[in-house]
Write a protein that holds these residues in place. Sequence first.
Motif, short mmCIF file in Angstrom:
data_model
loop_
_atom_site.label_atom_id
_atom_site.label_comp_id
_atom_site.label_asym_id
_atom_site.label_seq_id
_atom_site.Cartn_x
_atom_site.Cartn_y
_atom_site.Cartn_z
N GLU A 4 3.48 4.45 5.16
CA GLU A 4 2.31 4.38 4.75
C GLU A 4 2.32 4.28 3.11
OE1 GLU A 4 -2.31 5.96 4.73
OE2 GLU A 4 -0.98 6.69 6.26
N ALA A 5 3.02 5.27 2.73
CA ALA A 5 3.06 5.23 1.33
C ALA A 5 3.73 4.07 0.50
CB ALA A 5 3.86 6.82 0.63
N LYS A 6 4.91 3.60 1.23
CA LYS A 6 5.59 2.60 0.80
C LYS A 6 4.83 1.21 0.74
CE LYS A 6 9.97 4.36 1.84
NZ LYS A 6 11.29 4.36 2.83
N ASP A 7 3.89 1.24 1.87
CA ASP A 7 3.01 -0.02 1.96
C ASP A 7 2.11 0.03 0.93
OD1 ASP A 7 4.59 -0.69 4.35
OD2 ASP A 7 3.10 0.00 6.00
N LYS A 8 1.35 1.16 0.84
CA LYS A 8 0.36 1.07 -0.39
C LYS A 8 1.03 0.86 -1.75
CE LYS A 8 -2.79 4.21 -0.50
NZ LYS A 8 -3.61 5.42 -0.61
N ILE A 9 2.24 1.08 -1.85
CA ILE A 9 2.69 0.96 -3.27
C ILE A 9 3.05 -0.67 -3.47
CG2 ILE A 9 5.16 1.23 -4.77
CD1 ILE A 9 4.64 4.08 -3.71
N ALA A 10 3.68 -1.06 -2.39
CA ALA A 10 3.84 -2.58 -2.17
C ALA A 10 2.75 -3.16 -2.54
CB ALA A 10 4.88 -2.92 -1.18
N TYR A 11 1.63 -3.03 -1.89
CA TYR A 11 0.47 -3.51 -1.99
C TYR A 11 -0.08 -3.60 -3.17
CZ TYR A 11 -4.41 -4.84 -0.93
OH TYR A 11 -5.54 -5.53 -1.14
N ILE A 12 -0.17 -2.46 -3.73
CA ILE A 12 -0.61 -2.34 -5.47
C ILE A 12 0.09 -3.05 -6.13
CG2 ILE A 12 -1.15 -0.74 -7.08
CD1 ILE A 12 -1.77 1.40 -4.87
N ILE A 13 1.51 -3.18 -6.25
CA ILE A 13 2.21 -4.06 -7.04
C ILE A 13 1.92 -5.42 -6.81
CG2 ILE A 13 4.69 -5.02 -7.16
CD1 ILE A 13 5.54 -2.07 -6.75
N ALA A 14 1.60 -5.86 -5.49
CA ALA A 14 1.35 -7.35 -5.21
C ALA A 14 -0.32 -7.62 -5.99
CB ALA A 14 1.09 -7.64 -3.71
N VAL A 15 -1.26 -6.70 -5.81
CA VAL A 15 -2.27 -6.74 -6.25
C VAL A 15 -2.28 -7.00 -7.93
CG1 VAL A 15 -4.59 -5.59 -6.61
CG2 VAL A 15 -3.74 -5.72 -4.62
N ASN A 44 -6.50 2.15 -5.01
CA ASN A 44 -5.90 3.33 -4.31
C ASN A 44 -6.87 4.17 -3.38
OD1 ASN A 44 -3.69 5.26 -3.92
ND2 ASN A 44 -4.67 6.86 -5.01
N ARG A 45 -8.00 4.40 -3.84
CA ARG A 45 -9.00 4.88 -3.17
C ARG A 45 -9.46 4.09 -2.02
NH1 ARG A 45 -13.88 6.18 -5.87
NH2 ARG A 45 -13.23 4.61 -7.48
N PHE A 46 -9.76 2.91 -2.02
CA PHE A 46 -10.10 1.96 -0.82
C PHE A 46 -9.18 1.19 -0.17
CE2 PHE A 46 -13.64 2.94 -4.00
CZ PHE A 46 -14.62 3.47 -2.94
N TYR A 47 -7.98 1.65 -0.47
CA TYR A 47 -6.82 0.80 0.12
C TYR A 47 -6.96 0.44 1.80
CZ TYR A 47 -2.35 -0.05 2.20
OH TYR A 47 -1.37 -0.61 3.04
N ASN A 48 -7.57 1.36 2.31
CA ASN A 48 -7.92 1.17 3.95
C ASN A 48 -8.55 0.07 4.13
OD1 ASN A 48 -6.11 3.32 4.44
ND2 ASN A 48 -7.82 5.02 4.65
N VAL A 49 -9.66 -0.24 3.36
CA VAL A 49 -10.55 -1.38 3.38
C VAL A 49 -10.08 -2.70 2.75
CG1 VAL A 49 -12.86 -2.32 2.94
CG2 VAL A 49 -12.54 0.08 3.65
N GLU A 50 -9.59 -2.52 1.34
CA GLU A 50 -9.14 -3.60 0.53
C GLU A 50 -7.87 -4.33 1.19
OE1 GLU A 50 -10.44 -4.86 -2.39
OE2 GLU A 50 -12.24 -3.51 -1.94
N HIS A 51 -6.86 -3.54 1.77
CA HIS A 51 -5.94 -4.38 2.04
C HIS A 51 -6.27 -5.31 3.46
CE1 HIS A 51 -5.33 -1.14 5.45
NE2 HIS A 51 -4.48 -2.23 6.24
N THR A 52 -7.41 -5.21 3.96
CA THR A 52 -7.96 -6.02 4.95
C THR A 52 -8.27 -7.21 4.58
OG1 THR A 52 -9.80 -5.01 5.41
CG2 THR A 52 -7.99 -3.93 6.55
N LEU A 53 -8.83 -7.45 3.33
CA LEU A 53 -9.43 -8.51 2.73
C LEU A 53 -8.43 -9.56 2.33
CD1 LEU A 53 -12.09 -6.60 0.81
CD2 LEU A 53 -12.28 -7.84 3.09
N SER A 54 -8.59 -10.81 1.78
CA SER A 54 -7.78 -11.49 1.20
C SER A 54 -7.55 -11.19 -0.21
CB SER A 54 -8.51 -13.12 1.10
OG SER A 54 -9.73 -13.07 0.31
#
Length: 74
Positions: A4-15, A44-54
């Motif tokens: 989960e942490a790795k996924d969040k880091i990868a997502y933030i880098i992509a953002v 970071n705080r709203f990752y659970n919602v934001e990663h479901t959006l385009s």
Amino acid sequence: MSTEAKDKIAYIIAVISEFADTHSLNTVQSYRYLQRFGGLDFVNRFYNVEHTLSFRDVIDDLTDYCNRKGGRLR
């Protein structure tokens, strides 16, 4: 490190990268802007919602949020 942490880091880098492309910044400028105006904390705080959006919706959210915090990108 958890998956989960790795996924969040990868997502933030992509953002950060998508934000840079959208606003004609390089990735360092994008990172510094998002850090300065609270965008990274927001993602970071709203990752659970934001990663479901385009990415388009996420970048729009971040742009609006940072503008309310004093940033002036459009």
